[in-house]
Design an enzyme around this catalytic site. Structure first.
Site, PDB file in Angstrom:
ATOM      1  N   ARG A 241     -31.432 -11.287 -12.320  1.00 27.46           N
ATOM      2  CA  ARG A 241     -31.512 -10.444 -13.510  1.00 27.46           C
ATOM      3  C   ARG A 241     -30.788 -11.049 -14.719  1.00 27.46           C
ATOM      4  NH1 ARG A 241     -34.616  -9.458 -10.535  1.00 27.46           N
ATOM      5  NH2 ARG A 241     -35.196  -7.531  -9.505  1.00 27.46           N
TER       6      ARG A 241
ATOM      7  N   SER B  61     -34.557   0.796 -13.237  1.00 30.15           N
ATOM      8  CA  SER B  61     -33.312   0.717 -12.473  1.00 30.15           C
ATOM      9  C   SER B  61     -32.137   0.589 -13.440  1.00 30.15           C
ATOM     10  CB  SER B  61     -33.352  -0.476 -11.519  1.00 30.15           C
ATOM     11  OG  SER B  61     -34.369  -0.314 -10.558  1.00 30.15           O
TER      12      SER B  61
ATOM     13  N   GLU C 216     -27.946  -2.313 -16.140  1.00 30.77           N
ATOM     14  CA  GLU C 216     -29.011  -3.298 -16.348  1.00 30.77           C
ATOM     15  C   GLU C 216     -29.635  -3.214 -17.740  1.00 30.77           C
ATOM     16  OE1 GLU C 216     -33.177  -4.636 -14.219  1.00 30.77           O
ATOM     17  OE2 GLU C 216     -31.509  -3.991 -12.979  1.00 30.77           O
TER      18      GLU C 216
END
EC number: 1.3.1.98
Length: 350
Positions: free
Chosen positions: A163, A244, A345
């Site tokens: 990520r 998420s 995130e």
């Protein structure tokens, strides 16, 4: 010239979470020339520049953004041979997935249904259900704001990890992604590593069962995402989110025992995946659930999705301050219980 600058444009409607204030200045880029002009415009006035894609991984501050927001709208999906495709940064990611999967190209089928645009995928190294874009990105076309030139960066130059990438961690703000070149495999087999997919096609009980096609896998992924509120739809209140919300934390394997004790489970029952020498990746959703943040948690304007523990949702007229309050509550309790600090995130703007 197509480049035009607007003033005081609301940003909340341009994001999937739907919170935040206005952009002091706003423009759209439909070509690389627009990108270069936007960079020059912002530099000449000494104001910050932010590039906006699909708004699916973005939280806008309540006070908005005092600089120039450039909405990326460069289109085009071009097959250039050998399983390679050059895709404009403004193309919707799922539009690209649909096209290549239907043509029999493997490599992105498990990422079907992810909201947002192609240009954002290398920045976050987007991934889902056993795949991530770092595996299929051949090169990324960018405007280098330091050298004021357009260049292609090879996969190895992008600094991909979980990520993260060179674009959002190592040198944030330096590069504007204008297109991405993908390397896919024509006639390749679908990726079936993810447990939900194996269960869906009966492979968990019978590994020799008939394997699904690429298109069948993509359809299944979208259905699974929809069941978790992760397929953006105006008819699904649970999809009014940024996907998420927390990254799956990577921790020392030596912490698993204490985490198991705190969760009142046997060590072998703590779900985890290898993440390098002495490291494991834990599912953030599992930690949230055992800390009491279950589906539907919260009575305010921001709460946990009723379909997926890892998604926070805007229940209506939420502010960024509401999001921060919920985030702080979750982070503090999970850290107090398990000694693991969760990291958000979605990106904050403003």
């Amino acid at each position: 010239m197509t480049f035009q600058v607007e003033e005081n444009v609301p940003l909340a409607p341009l994001t999937t979470f739907g919170v935040g204030g206005r952009a002091r200045w706003f423009a759209r880029a439909t070509s690389e020339a627009d990108v270069a002009e936007a960079v020059n415009w912002a530099a000449a006035r000494g104001v910050p520049l932010f590039v906006l894609g699909g708004g699916s991984n973005l939280l806008v501050a309540d006070e908005g953004f005092k600089g120039l927001v450039l909405r990326m709208e460069i289109g085009g999906i071009e097959a250039v041979g050998g399983g390679r495709f050059v895709v404009g940064a403004g193309v919707e990611w799922d539009e690209f997935v649909t096209r290549v999967v239907s043509a029999g190209f493997a490599g992105v089928e498990c990422m079907a249904g992810i909201p947002g645009s192609v240009g954002g995928t290398p920045v976050q190294n987007v991934g889902a259900y056993g795949q991530e874009v770092a595996e299929v990105i051949d090169a990324v076309r960018v405007f280098d704001r330091e050298k004021l030139i357009f260049v292609w960066l090879d996969n190895k130059d992008c600094g991909f990890r979980y990520r993260e990438s060179r674009f959002n961690i190592d040198e944030p703000g330096r590069f504007v992604v204008t297109s991405v070149r993908f390397q896919l495999k024509q006639g390749g087999a679908p990726n079936l590593k993810y447990a939900d997919l194996r269960k869906r096609f009966g492979l968990d009980v019978n590994p020799e069962a008939a394997k699904p096609s690429l298109q069948e896998v993509a359809v299944a992924v979208r259905e699974i995402r929809a069941s978790k509120g992760m397929l953006h739809s105006p008819n699904d209140a649970d999809s009014r989110s940024a996907g998420s919300f927390f990254k799956n934390p990577i921790v020392s394997d030596s912490l698993v025992g204490s985490i198991a004790q705190a969760a009142s489970v046997a060590t072998e029952n703590v779900p985890r995946w290898p993440a390098g020498a002495g490291l494991v990746k834990l599912p953030a959703a599992w930690l949230l659930e055992r800390a009491g943040f279950v589906k539907g948690f919260g009575s305010g304007r921001v709460g946990v999705s009723t379909k997926h523990t890892l998604a926070l949702v805007n229940r209506g007229e939420a502010s960024f301050a509401d999001v921060e309050q919920m985030q702080a509550e979750i982070v503090a309790k999970v850290e107090a219980l398990f000694g693991v600090r969760l990291v958000r995130e979605p990106v904050k703007l403003g």
